[in-house]
Design a protein around this motif. Structure first.
Motif, PDB file in Angstrom:
ATOM      1  N   VAL A   1      12.788  45.792  61.123  1.00  0.00           N
ATOM      2  CA  VAL A   1      12.636  45.017  62.349  1.00  0.00           C
ATOM      3  C   VAL A   1      12.688  43.526  62.020  1.00  0.00           C
ATOM      4  CG1 VAL A   1      11.133  44.559  64.329  1.00  0.00           C
ATOM      5  CG2 VAL A   1      11.202  46.857  63.306  1.00  0.00           C
ATOM      6  N   LYS A   2      13.595  42.816  62.683  1.00  0.00           N
ATOM      7  CA  LYS A   2      13.685  41.368  62.532  1.00  0.00           C
ATOM      8  C   LYS A   2      12.966  40.730  63.711  1.00  0.00           C
ATOM      9  CE  LYS A   2      14.986  38.021  60.095  1.00  0.00           C
ATOM     10  NZ  LYS A   2      14.126  37.770  58.984  1.00  0.00           N
ATOM     11  N   VAL A   3      12.191  39.694  63.417  1.00  0.00           N
ATOM     12  CA  VAL A   3      11.348  39.053  64.417  1.00  0.00           C
ATOM     13  C   VAL A   3      11.586  37.550  64.396  1.00  0.00           C
ATOM     14  CG1 VAL A   3       8.930  38.593  65.058  1.00  0.00           C
ATOM     15  CG2 VAL A   3       9.586  40.844  64.178  1.00  0.00           C
ATOM     16  N   ARG A   4      11.571  36.941  65.557  1.00  0.00           N
ATOM     17  CA  ARG A   4      11.571  35.482  65.666  1.00  0.00           C
ATOM     18  C   ARG A   4      10.140  35.055  65.959  1.00  0.00           C
ATOM     19  NH1 ARG A   4      14.652  31.516  69.955  1.00  0.00           N
ATOM     20  NH2 ARG A   4      14.257  29.617  68.756  1.00  0.00           N
ATOM     21  N   GLN A   5       9.605  34.217  65.089  1.00  0.00           N
ATOM     22  CA  GLN A   5       8.220  33.754  65.205  1.00  0.00           C
ATOM     23  C   GLN A   5       8.259  32.251  65.496  1.00  0.00           C
ATOM     24  OE1 GLN A   5       6.295  33.064  61.436  1.00  0.00           O
ATOM     25  NE2 GLN A   5       4.547  34.286  62.098  1.00  0.00           N
ATOM     26  N   ARG A   6       7.577  31.841  66.546  1.00  0.00           N
ATOM     27  CA  ARG A   6       7.521  30.414  66.875  1.00  0.00           C
ATOM     28  C   ARG A   6       6.068  29.974  66.955  1.00  0.00           C
ATOM     29  NH1 ARG A   6      11.563  30.624  71.826  1.00  0.00           N
ATOM     30  NH2 ARG A   6      11.448  32.824  71.432  1.00  0.00           N
ATOM     31  N   TYR A   7       5.781  28.892  66.251  1.00  0.00           N
ATOM     32  CA  TYR A   7       4.438  28.313  66.278  1.00  0.00           C
ATOM     33  C   TYR A   7       4.547  26.921  66.867  1.00  0.00           C
ATOM     34  CZ  TYR A   7      -0.068  26.507  64.956  1.00  0.00           C
ATOM     35  OH  TYR A   7      -1.315  25.950  65.007  1.00  0.00           O
ATOM     36  N   ARG A   8       3.734  26.664  67.867  1.00  0.00           N
ATOM     37  CA  ARG A   8       3.733  25.341  68.495  1.00  0.00           C
ATOM     38  C   ARG A   8       2.323  24.770  68.431  1.00  0.00           C
ATOM     39  NH1 ARG A   8       7.957  27.677  70.558  1.00  0.00           N
ATOM     40  NH2 ARG A   8       9.800  26.520  71.127  1.00  0.00           N
ATOM     41  N   ALA A   9       2.239  23.539  67.924  1.00  0.00           N
ATOM     42  CA  ALA A   9       0.974  22.823  67.846  1.00  0.00           C
ATOM     43  C   ALA A   9       1.209  21.421  68.400  1.00  0.00           C
ATOM     44  CB  ALA A   9       0.499  22.748  66.397  1.00  0.00           C
ATOM     45  N   PRO A  10       0.149  20.722  68.734  1.00  0.00           N
ATOM     46  CA  PRO A  10       0.316  19.377  69.305  1.00  0.00           C
ATOM     47  C   PRO A  10       1.111  18.427  68.403  1.00  0.00           C
ATOM     48  CG  PRO A  10      -1.933  20.131  69.604  1.00  0.00           C
ATOM     49  CD  PRO A  10      -1.250  21.138  68.726  1.00  0.00           C
ATOM     50  N   ASP A  11       0.966  18.567  67.085  1.00  0.00           N
ATOM     51  CA  ASP A  11       1.617  17.618  66.181  1.00  0.00           C
ATOM     52  C   ASP A  11       2.861  18.170  65.480  1.00  0.00           C
ATOM     53  OD1 ASP A  11       0.113  19.399  64.730  1.00  0.00           O
ATOM     54  OD2 ASP A  11      -0.481  17.947  63.214  1.00  0.00           O
ATOM     55  N   HIS A  12       3.180  19.452  65.651  1.00  0.00           N
ATOM     56  CA  HIS A  12       4.381  20.004  65.009  1.00  0.00           C
ATOM     57  C   HIS A  12       4.724  21.384  65.564  1.00  0.00           C
ATOM     58  CE1 HIS A  12       1.158  21.963  62.749  1.00  0.00           C
ATOM     59  NE2 HIS A  12       2.043  22.860  62.371  1.00  0.00           N
ATOM     60  N   ASP A  13       5.982  21.710  65.429  1.00  0.00           N
ATOM     61  CA  ASP A  13       6.466  23.053  65.754  1.00  0.00           C
ATOM     62  C   ASP A  13       7.140  23.590  64.498  1.00  0.00           C
ATOM     63  OD1 ASP A  13       5.706  22.639  68.380  1.00  0.00           O
ATOM     64  OD2 ASP A  13       7.732  22.258  69.100  1.00  0.00           O
ATOM     65  N   ARG A  14       7.117  24.903  64.333  1.00  0.00           N
ATOM     66  CA  ARG A  14       7.858  25.518  63.243  1.00  0.00           C
ATOM     67  C   ARG A  14       8.267  26.923  63.652  1.00  0.00           C
ATOM     68  NH1 ARG A  14       2.602  25.479  60.385  1.00  0.00           N
ATOM     69  NH2 ARG A  14       1.773  27.560  60.553  1.00  0.00           N
ATOM     70  N   GLU A  15       9.254  27.418  62.947  1.00  0.00           N
ATOM     71  CA  GLU A  15       9.751  28.752  63.246  1.00  0.00           C
ATOM     72  C   GLU A  15       9.761  29.574  61.973  1.00  0.00           C
ATOM     73  OE1 GLU A  15      13.681  30.853  65.210  1.00  0.00           O
ATOM     74  OE2 GLU A  15      13.184  28.785  65.749  1.00  0.00           O
ATOM     75  N   GLY A  16       9.430  30.854  62.129  1.00  0.00           N
ATOM     76  CA  GLY A  16       9.485  31.796  61.022  1.00  0.00           C
ATOM     77  C   GLY A  16      10.441  32.924  61.374  1.00  0.00           C
ATOM     78  N   ALA A  17      10.864  33.649  60.333  1.00  0.00           N
ATOM     79  CA  ALA A  17      11.792  34.765  60.523  1.00  0.00           C
ATOM     80  C   ALA A  17      11.275  35.983  59.776  1.00  0.00           C
ATOM     81  CB  ALA A  17      13.182  34.374  60.040  1.00  0.00           C
ATOM     82  N   PRO A  18      10.187  36.590  60.256  1.00  0.00           N
ATOM     83  CA  PRO A  18       9.651  37.769  59.582  1.00  0.00           C
ATOM     84  C   PRO A  18      10.625  38.944  59.597  1.00  0.00           C
ATOM     85  CG  PRO A  18       8.051  36.884  61.146  1.00  0.00           C
ATOM     86  CD  PRO A  18       9.352  36.195  61.400  1.00  0.00           C
ATOM     87  N   LEU A  19      10.561  39.718  58.540  1.00  0.00           N
ATOM     88  CA  LEU A  19      11.253  41.000  58.457  1.00  0.00           C
ATOM     89  C   LEU A  19      10.177  42.040  58.182  1.00  0.00           C
ATOM     90  CD1 LEU A  19      13.990  42.546  58.312  1.00  0.00           C
ATOM     91  CD2 LEU A  19      13.816  42.282  55.834  1.00  0.00           C
ATOM     92  N   TYR A  20      10.076  43.034  59.053  1.00  0.00           N
ATOM     93  CA  TYR A  20       9.077  44.078  58.906  1.00  0.00           C
ATOM     94  C   TYR A  20       9.766  45.419  58.664  1.00  0.00           C
ATOM     95  CZ  TYR A  20       5.895  40.835  61.382  1.00  0.00           C
ATOM     96  OH  TYR A  20       5.139  39.761  61.787  1.00  0.00           O
ATOM     97  N   VAL A  21       9.115  46.257  57.880  1.00  0.00           N
ATOM     98  CA  VAL A  21       9.501  47.655  57.764  1.00  0.00           C
ATOM     99  C   VAL A  21       8.333  48.456  58.331  1.00  0.00           C
ATOM    100  CG1 VAL A  21      10.127  49.552  56.222  1.00  0.00           C
ATOM    101  CG2 VAL A  21      10.905  47.216  55.712  1.00  0.00           C
ATOM    102  N   LEU A  22       8.647  49.319  59.295  1.00  0.00           N
ATOM    103  CA  LEU A  22       7.625  50.157  59.916  1.00  0.00           C
ATOM    104  C   LEU A  22       7.968  51.616  59.686  1.00  0.00           C
ATOM    105  CD1 LEU A  22       7.994  47.503  61.941  1.00  0.00           C
ATOM    106  CD2 LEU A  22       6.285  48.752  63.207  1.00  0.00           C
ATOM    107  N   SER A  23       6.932  52.423  59.575  1.00  0.00           N
ATOM    108  CA  SER A  23       7.153  53.867  59.490  1.00  0.00           C
ATOM    109  C   SER A  23       6.131  54.560  60.381  1.00  0.00           C
ATOM    110  CB  SER A  23       7.040  54.367  58.047  1.00  0.00           C
ATOM    111  OG  SER A  23       5.710  54.289  57.599  1.00  0.00           O
ATOM    112  N   LYS A  24       6.510  55.761  60.804  1.00  0.00           N
ATOM    113  CA  LYS A  24       5.596  56.564  61.617  1.00  0.00           C
ATOM    114  C   LYS A  24       4.658  57.323  60.699  1.00  0.00           C
ATOM    115  CE  LYS A  24       8.080  57.792  65.807  1.00  0.00           C
ATOM    116  NZ  LYS A  24       8.640  58.921  66.564  1.00  0.00           N
ATOM    117  N   ASP A  25       3.396  57.341  61.074  1.00  0.00           N
ATOM    118  CA  ASP A  25       2.447  58.158  60.325  1.00  0.00           C
ATOM    119  C   ASP A  25       2.460  59.586  60.876  1.00  0.00           C
ATOM    120  OD1 ASP A  25       0.914  58.096  62.670  1.00  0.00           O
ATOM    121  OD2 ASP A  25      -0.707  56.909  61.805  1.00  0.00           O
ATOM    122  N   GLU A  26       1.598  60.426  60.339  1.00  0.00           N
ATOM    123  CA  GLU A  26       1.562  61.835  60.739  1.00  0.00           C
ATOM    124  C   GLU A  26       1.223  62.005  62.219  1.00  0.00           C
ATOM    125  OE1 GLU A  26      -0.207  60.569  58.080  1.00  0.00           O
ATOM    126  OE2 GLU A  26       1.290  61.187  56.615  1.00  0.00           O
ATOM    127  N   ALA A  27       0.521  61.047  62.787  1.00  0.00           N
ATOM    128  CA  ALA A  27       0.144  61.121  64.204  1.00  0.00           C
ATOM    129  C   ALA A  27       1.219  60.530  65.117  1.00  0.00           C
ATOM    130  CB  ALA A  27      -1.178  60.384  64.415  1.00  0.00           C
TER     131      ALA A  27
END
Length: 134
Positions: free
Chosen positions: A92-118
């Motif tokens: 899973v590719k994600v766009r992450q945006r952080y906004r603060a009063p004095d700066h903004d930044r962007e991240g690009a997380p990559l997640y791997v997910l799996s289903k558990d037994e439930a």
């Protein structure tokens, strides 16, 4: 986003809910909500390149990080791509945006997910990367 079969459509929605819970846990600075999404054998690489192996290391880091997180600002997460490696494993590719009063930044997380037994989707790997300005 990957072409959705009826089976994948439900899984994509479940995966989006996991990413929304990551966002919510970050906004609330709630380590328990975030940690409930982590597989016991997960591997995580932080935005600064620190590698965390296993739940205990991820938990220790998360509790410290969220306790000291900046109080002003907001973060948002948007799923931009899902690729099923197997029916029970998704990248899973994600766009992450952080906004603060004095700066903004962007991240690009990559997640791997799996289903558990439930049938619950859990984060088994995460890699965050800062997006360079410009």
């Amino acid at each position: 986003m990957e072409a959705e079969s009826p089976a994948h459509a439900a899984d994509i929605e479940a995966i989006k809910r996991v990413v929304a819970a990551v966002e919510r846990s970050q906004r609330r600075r709630d380590p328990d909500e975030f940690l409930a999404l982590i597989h016991p054998d997960a591997v995580w690489t932080t935005i600064r390149g620190r590698v965390l192996v296993g739940f205990a290391e991820i938990e220790e880091f998360t509790r410290k990080l969220l306790a000291s997180a900046e109080r002003e600002g907001t973060v948002s997460y948007e799923v931009t791509h899902v690729r099923f490696v197997r029916p029970d494993v998704a990248v899973v590719k994600v766009r992450q945006r952080y906004r603060a009063p004095d700066h903004d930044r962007e991240g690009a997380p990559l997640y791997v997910l799996s289903k558990d037994e439930a049938g619950r989707w859990l984060l088994v790997a995460g890699q965050n990367t800062v997006v360079a300005a410009g």
